[in-house]
Write a protein that holds these residues in place. Structure first.
Motif, mmCIF file in Angstrom:
data_model
loop_
_atom_site.group_PDB
_atom_site.id
_atom_site.type_symbol
_atom_site.label_atom_id
_atom_site.label_comp_id
_atom_site.label_asym_id
_atom_site.label_seq_id
_atom_site.Cartn_x
_atom_site.Cartn_y
_atom_site.Cartn_z
ATOM 1 N N GLU A 1 0.805 -1.220 0.000
ATOM 2 C CA GLU A 1 0.000 0.000 0.000
ATOM 3 C C GLU A 1 0.836 1.267 0.000
ATOM 4 O OE1 GLU A 1 -3.906 -0.014 2.087
ATOM 5 O OE2 GLU A 1 -3.153 -1.881 2.975
ATOM 6 N N PHE A 2 2.131 1.160 0.243
ATOM 7 C CA PHE A 2 2.972 2.343 0.100
ATOM 8 C C PHE A 2 3.319 2.544 -1.367
ATOM 9 C CE2 PHE A 2 7.246 4.314 -0.090
ATOM 10 C CZ PHE A 2 6.879 5.574 0.361
ATOM 11 N N ASP A 3 3.607 1.449 -2.070
ATOM 12 C CA ASP A 3 3.906 1.523 -3.500
ATOM 13 C C ASP A 3 3.513 0.189 -4.129
ATOM 14 O OD1 ASP A 3 4.980 1.578 -6.056
ATOM 15 O OD2 ASP A 3 6.808 2.609 -5.453
ATOM 16 N N ASN A 4 2.398 0.201 -4.866
ATOM 17 C CA ASN A 4 1.871 -1.061 -5.393
ATOM 18 C C ASN A 4 2.673 -1.628 -6.567
ATOM 19 O OD1 ASN A 4 1.084 0.556 -7.536
ATOM 20 N ND2 ASN A 4 -1.114 0.491 -7.028
ATOM 21 N N LYS B 1 2.147 9.280 3.836
ATOM 22 C CA LYS B 1 1.404 8.744 2.702
ATOM 23 C C LYS B 1 0.332 7.769 3.162
ATOM 24 C CE LYS B 1 0.618 6.183 -1.159
ATOM 25 N NZ LYS B 1 -0.222 4.967 -1.238
ATOM 26 N N LEU B 2 0.712 6.823 4.018
ATOM 27 C CA LEU B 2 -0.228 5.793 4.483
ATOM 28 C C LEU B 2 -1.337 6.397 5.340
ATOM 29 C CD1 LEU B 2 2.421 3.080 5.388
ATOM 30 C CD2 LEU B 2 0.774 2.952 3.504
ATOM 31 N N PHE B 3 -0.970 7.347 6.193
ATOM 32 C CA PHE B 3 -1.974 7.974 7.062
ATOM 33 C C PHE B 3 -2.936 8.825 6.238
ATOM 34 C CE2 PHE B 3 -3.134 11.403 10.215
ATOM 35 C CZ PHE B 3 -3.972 10.608 10.982
ATOM 36 N N GLY B 4 -2.411 9.508 5.221
ATOM 37 C CA GLY B 4 -3.285 10.311 4.363
ATOM 38 C C GLY B 4 -4.346 9.458 3.700
ATOM 39 N N ASP B 5 -3.974 8.230 3.336
ATOM 40 C CA ASP B 5 -4.928 7.319 2.696
ATOM 41 C C ASP B 5 -5.947 6.762 3.684
ATOM 42 O OD1 ASP B 5 -3.552 7.681 0.340
ATOM 43 O OD2 ASP B 5 -2.402 5.811 0.500
ATOM 44 N N ARG B 6 -5.580 6.676 4.954
ATOM 45 C CA ARG B 6 -6.418 5.971 5.932
ATOM 46 C C ARG B 6 -7.065 6.870 6.987
ATOM 47 N NH1 ARG B 6 -6.118 0.422 6.436
ATOM 48 N NH2 ARG B 6 -5.322 -0.483 4.501
ATOM 49 N N ILE C 1 -10.419 5.997 15.937
ATOM 50 C CA ILE C 1 -8.978 6.258 16.046
ATOM 51 C C ILE C 1 -8.742 7.635 15.445
ATOM 52 C CG2 ILE C 1 -6.665 5.360 15.588
ATOM 53 C CD1 ILE C 1 -7.971 2.660 14.929
ATOM 54 N N ASP C 2 -9.056 8.645 16.206
ATOM 55 C CA ASP C 2 -9.050 10.018 15.718
ATOM 56 C C ASP C 2 -7.801 10.728 16.235
ATOM 57 O OD1 ASP C 2 -9.766 12.325 14.521
ATOM 58 O OD2 ASP C 2 -11.501 12.754 15.787
ATOM 59 N N LEU C 3 -6.851 10.977 15.362
ATOM 60 C CA LEU C 3 -5.623 11.655 15.760
ATOM 61 C C LEU C 3 -5.064 12.429 14.586
ATOM 62 C CD1 LEU C 3 -2.642 9.117 16.041
ATOM 63 C CD2 LEU C 3 -4.672 8.728 14.674
ATOM 64 N N THR C 4 -4.128 13.333 14.883
ATOM 65 C CA THR C 4 -3.507 14.128 13.847
ATOM 66 C C THR C 4 -2.278 13.406 13.295
ATOM 67 O OG1 THR C 4 -2.052 15.228 15.428
ATOM 68 C CG2 THR C 4 -4.219 16.240 15.032
ATOM 69 N N GLU C 5 -1.788 13.914 12.174
ATOM 70 C CA GLU C 5 -0.551 13.354 11.611
ATOM 71 C C GLU C 5 0.576 13.482 12.623
ATOM 72 O OE1 GLU C 5 2.318 15.209 8.480
ATOM 73 O OE2 GLU C 5 0.745 14.125 7.370
ATOM 74 N N THR D 1 13.630 10.535 7.990
ATOM 75 C CA THR D 1 13.097 11.149 6.771
ATOM 76 C C THR D 1 12.263 10.153 5.974
ATOM 77 O OG1 THR D 1 14.977 12.658 6.635
ATOM 78 C CG2 THR D 1 13.698 12.317 4.627
ATOM 79 N N VAL D 2 12.796 8.942 5.794
ATOM 80 C CA VAL D 2 12.081 7.907 5.054
ATOM 81 C C VAL D 2 10.833 7.483 5.819
ATOM 82 C CG1 VAL D 2 12.206 5.513 4.249
ATOM 83 C CG2 VAL D 2 14.129 7.069 3.854
ATOM 84 N N GLN D 3 10.987 7.292 7.108
ATOM 85 C CA GLN D 3 9.871 6.843 7.946
ATOM 86 C C GLN D 3 8.715 7.841 7.906
ATOM 87 O OE1 GLN D 3 10.286 6.945 12.324
ATOM 88 N NE2 GLN D 3 10.113 4.719 12.223
ATOM 89 N N VAL D 4 9.034 9.120 8.046
ATOM 90 C CA VAL D 4 7.994 10.160 8.046
ATOM 91 C C VAL D 4 7.271 10.190 6.704
ATOM 92 C CG1 VAL D 4 7.606 12.656 8.064
ATOM 93 C CG2 VAL D 4 9.022 11.597 9.842
#
Length: 289
Positions: A197-200, A264-269, A278-282, A256-259
């Motif tokens: 899901e990060f890069d199909n 990307k994954l959080f933006g999708d979910r 599960i309501d939280l900010t980035e 840097t890579v982790q963030v």
């Protein structure tokens, strides 16, 4: 007894706290520790200076504490005895109880702290090495500590997700430290079509069990943070399918890579997670890593 520095406050989500080494006399004598002025400040903010004075051997009155296990990231409310053991003087003593989970050994660190909006003080003990690594302000040290905590049972979990649904699970693998359902993990892989899901476009060999590309599941909000939420974290909205390389990177790569991966994954979910409670900010999510 040293008072918490900013690194301790940040690591433990505390607003005040203190820690000290357990002496041989404390661990081997009457199984109690002296509550110094910094711990008293924590206690008095919660209970006031309203502790019994008694030199009698009878069991002293108890007060509730959140006894925390730093290696698990979990805590439970327990009763611990505390009193002024003399009719006069400022000495205040807190007593161990094995079934409470607070039963420190000689040479370990014991600590007490408060969190905002938590009615009970937190208390716990662990090795000095664990305490230092968890509260370190060195990103490398913290990353290593995270890996040790994860690797204890994550390999078992990934194997259970990949196993046939009717597989007989060995007894010693049935209870993982952080409870996660293999069925939820399988559903996440199926929903993602066994793609990363990060890069199909990421390709992996086919699994001998499923016949599908080998993928692993990852909880965006770590399951070890369950105590900080009123809802389950082991839900489809919080579980993503990643190729083994990406799964390793999200835990062990540079910040840097982790963030970038988490954003990307959080933006999708994010919306789906919020719908499940599960309501939280980035920023809140990144703070868990």
């Amino acid at each position: 007894m040293p008072r918490f520095q900013q690194r301790h406050l940040s690591a433990l989500g505390a607003i005040d706290g203190a820690y000290s080494n357990v002496t041989q006399r404390e661990a081997g004598g009457d199984k109690s520790v002296t509550v110094d002025r910094h711990e008293k400040a924590v206690l008095f903010d919660v209970y006031g200076d309203d502790f019994a004075r008694t030199s009698a051997d009878r069991s002293p009155p108890t007060r509730p504490f959140n006894v925390i296990d730093l290696s698990l990231g979990s805590f439970a409310a327990k009763e611990l005895a505390i009193k002024y053991p003399k009719e006069s003087g400022a000495e205040l003593r807190l007593y161990f109880r094995r079934d409470s989970g607070f039963y420190p050994e000689s040479g370990q660190v014991w600590f007490m702290f408060r969190r905002e909006n938590e009615p009970l003080p937190f208390i716990g003990s662990c090795s000095s090495a664990l305490f230092d690594s968890i509260t370190s302000d060195d990103d490398v040290v913290k990353a290593v500590q995270r890996d040790f905590a994860l690797d204890v049972d994550d390999d078992v979990y990934q194997k259970l997700v990949a196993a046939p649904e009717d597989a007989v699970v060995p007894k010693e693998y049935r209870a993982m430290r952080y409870e996660r359902s293999a069925a939820v993990g399988r559903e996440a892989l199926e929903s993602a079509g066994y793609a990363c899901e990060f890069d199909n476009t990421h390709e992996t060999p086919l699994s001998a069990v499923t016949g599908q590309p080998i993928m692993e599941v990852h909880h965006l909000v770590p399951i070890s943070k369950s105590a900080e939420f009123r809802c389950s974290l082991d839900v489809l909205a919080n579980v993503v399918s990643l190729c083994p390389n990406c799964h390793s990177a999200i835990h062990r790569s540079t910040k840097t890579v982790q963030v970038a991966m988490l954003q990307k994954l959080f933006g999708d979910r994010r919306a789906a997670m919020a719908a499940q409670g599960i309501d939280l900010t980035e920023e809140g999510l990144l703070g868990f890593y």
